[in-house]
Design an enzyme around this catalytic site. Structure first.
Site, short mmCIF file in Angstrom:
data_model
loop_
_atom_site.label_atom_id
_atom_site.label_comp_id
_atom_site.label_asym_id
_atom_site.label_seq_id
_atom_site.Cartn_x
_atom_site.Cartn_y
_atom_site.Cartn_z
N SER A 132 0.86 -1.20 0.00
CA SER A 132 0.00 0.00 0.00
C SER A 132 0.88 1.23 0.00
O SER A 132 2.00 1.21 0.53
CB SER A 132 -0.88 0.02 1.25
N TYR A 146 -1.87 -0.65 10.39
CA TYR A 146 -1.95 -1.02 8.96
C TYR A 146 -0.67 -0.58 8.24
O TYR A 146 -0.09 -1.35 7.46
CB TYR A 146 -3.17 -0.34 8.34
P1 NDP Z 1 -11.22 -6.45 -0.13
O1 NDP Z 1 -11.55 -6.41 1.32
O2 NDP Z 1 -12.16 -5.86 -1.10
O3 NDP Z 1 -10.86 -7.94 -0.55
C1 NDP Z 1 -9.92 -8.66 0.22
C2 NDP Z 1 -9.60 -9.96 -0.44
O4 NDP Z 1 -8.62 -10.61 0.37
C3 NDP Z 1 -10.80 -10.87 -0.53
O5 NDP Z 1 -10.72 -11.66 -1.67
C4 NDP Z 1 -10.64 -11.73 0.73
O6 NDP Z 1 -11.19 -13.01 0.61
C5 NDP Z 1 -9.14 -11.86 0.81
N1 NDP Z 1 -8.75 -12.13 2.18
C6 NDP Z 1 -8.86 -11.33 3.26
N2 NDP Z 1 -8.45 -11.97 4.36
C7 NDP Z 1 -8.08 -13.21 3.95
C8 NDP Z 1 -7.58 -14.35 4.61
N3 NDP Z 1 -7.39 -14.36 5.93
N4 NDP Z 1 -7.29 -15.45 3.88
C9 NDP Z 1 -7.49 -15.46 2.55
N5 NDP Z 1 -7.98 -14.42 1.86
C10 NDP Z 1 -8.27 -13.31 2.57
O7 NDP Z 1 -9.81 -5.71 -0.22
P2 NDP Z 1 -9.07 -5.00 -1.45
O8 NDP Z 1 -9.30 -5.72 -2.70
O9 NDP Z 1 -9.35 -3.56 -1.37
O10 NDP Z 1 -7.55 -5.17 -0.97
C11 NDP Z 1 -6.68 -6.15 -1.50
C12 NDP Z 1 -5.26 -5.81 -1.08
O11 NDP Z 1 -4.94 -4.50 -1.52
C13 NDP Z 1 -5.04 -5.82 0.43
O12 NDP Z 1 -3.77 -6.35 0.72
C14 NDP Z 1 -5.10 -4.35 0.80
O13 NDP Z 1 -4.39 -4.06 1.97
C15 NDP Z 1 -4.46 -3.73 -0.43
N6 NDP Z 1 -4.80 -2.33 -0.64
C16 NDP Z 1 -6.09 -1.93 -0.88
C17 NDP Z 1 -6.37 -0.59 -1.08
C18 NDP Z 1 -7.74 -0.08 -1.34
O14 NDP Z 1 -7.92 1.15 -1.30
N7 NDP Z 1 -8.72 -0.91 -1.64
C19 NDP Z 1 -5.29 0.42 -1.03
C20 NDP Z 1 -3.99 -0.11 -0.79
C21 NDP Z 1 -3.76 -1.44 -0.60
P3 NDP Z 1 -12.53 -13.47 1.40
O15 NDP Z 1 -13.57 -12.42 1.20
O16 NDP Z 1 -12.86 -14.77 0.76
O17 NDP Z 1 -12.16 -13.61 2.82
#
Ligand code: NDP
Length: 237
Positions: A132, A146
């Site tokens: 991030s 975070y």
């Molecule tokens: P979402 O919350 O929309 O999606 C998260 C994804 O990660 C889902 O597919 C979820 O799967 C999976 N996930 C979460 N926890 C677990 C776990 N314990 N085991 C396996 N899978 C897991 O998040 P984003 O798409 O927004 O974020 C994705 C990445 O990008 C993250 O690392 C986040 O920190 C990073 N990020 C996001 C930003 C944003 O503004 N959106 C900005 C900067 C970084 P499930 O639902 O099946 O649990």
């Protein structure tokens, strides 16, 4: 489009948001894609139906499950570690167990998954971690834990790039700014605050992150490693 025919790709955390866009991108570009999910079975099933990618239930917060999942995938050409959670709030009030679980998912999983994937990864393999912009800049209160997790993967990528460089395996971090997902909806309450920090006053789209992931995993990026790739609409500028 990049041609990933004949390539095996594993995306940890691929059921929703940025991860799902990455799964779609690699599948559309011809790769054989496996992705994990933890809680969103319906979303995972829908993505499988739409792309042909294989879904595996695996909790990134559980080290044994993560290592077993990577091992079971066999030799993979590309590992993308996207699974992540966001715990925000006053550090004096925040549940320490929630912070530690976030550290397990955002920091420990990328490390153990990368090491496990590298054991069998062929020469020229690619490891991409979704960090991030908050690894570099935390412009509001309540984000210390975070930011800690997203700074940690920077050091990890720099180190592993040197460990795996002799095998031409690259290790890179993508550092998104605000991206329109369930975690950070474009119409959420923080929208105006976040856009205030940005040169481009909008949330990014998951597909924009997927495009960078495909580039870093593709043949043109073979000389890029140990590097942070910020894609944030100028939030960190
Ligand atoms: P979402 O919350 O929309 O999606 C998260 C994804 O990660 C889902 O597919 C979820 O799967 C999976 N996930 C979460 N926890 C677990 C776990 N314990 N085991 C396996 N899978 C897991 O998040 P984003 O798409 O927004 O974020 C994705 C990445 O990008 C993250 O690392 C986040 O920190 C990073 N990020 C996001 C930003 C944003 O503004 N959106 C900005 C900067 C970084 P499930 O639902 O099946 O649990």
């Amino acid at each position: 489009m990049t041609d990933f025919h004949g390539k095996k790709v594993l995306v940890l955390g691929g059921s929703r948001g940025i991860g799902a866009a990455i799964v779609r991108r690699f599948a559309n570009d011809g790769a054989e894609v496996t992705f994990t999910y933890a809680g969103s079975k319906d979303a995972a099933d829908a993505l499988t139906a739409a792309t042909g990618a294989k879904a595996v239930k695996s909790d990134a917060g559980d080290r044994s499950q993560t290592i077993e999942t990577v091992k079971a995938a066999g030799p993979i050409d590309v590992l993308v570690v996207n699974a992540g959670t966001l715990v925000l709030g006053d550090p004096l009030e925040t549940d320490p167990d929630a912070v530690d679980r976030m550290i397990d998912i955002n920091v420990r999983a990328p490390y153990h998954a990368s090491v496990e994937a590298a054991r069998l990864m062929p020469e020229g393999g690619r490891i991409v971690i979704i960090g991030s912009v908050n690894g570099d800049r935390m412009p509001f209160a309540g984000g210390a834990a975070y930011a800690l997790t997203k700074s940690a993967v920077q050091g990890m990528a720099r180190g592993l790039a040197r460990d795996f460089g002799p095998r031409n395996i690259t290790v890179n971090v993508i550092q998104p700014g605000p991206i329109d997902t369930d975690m950070n909806p474009a119409d959420g309450p923080m929208k105006d605050t976040m856009h205030g920090f940005m040169a481009l006053k909008r949330h990014g789209r998951p597909e924009e992150i997927a495009g960078l992931a495909a580039y870093l995993a593709g043949p043109e990026a073979g000389f890029i490693t140990g590097a942070m790739h910020t894609i944030d609409g100028g939030m960190g500028a």
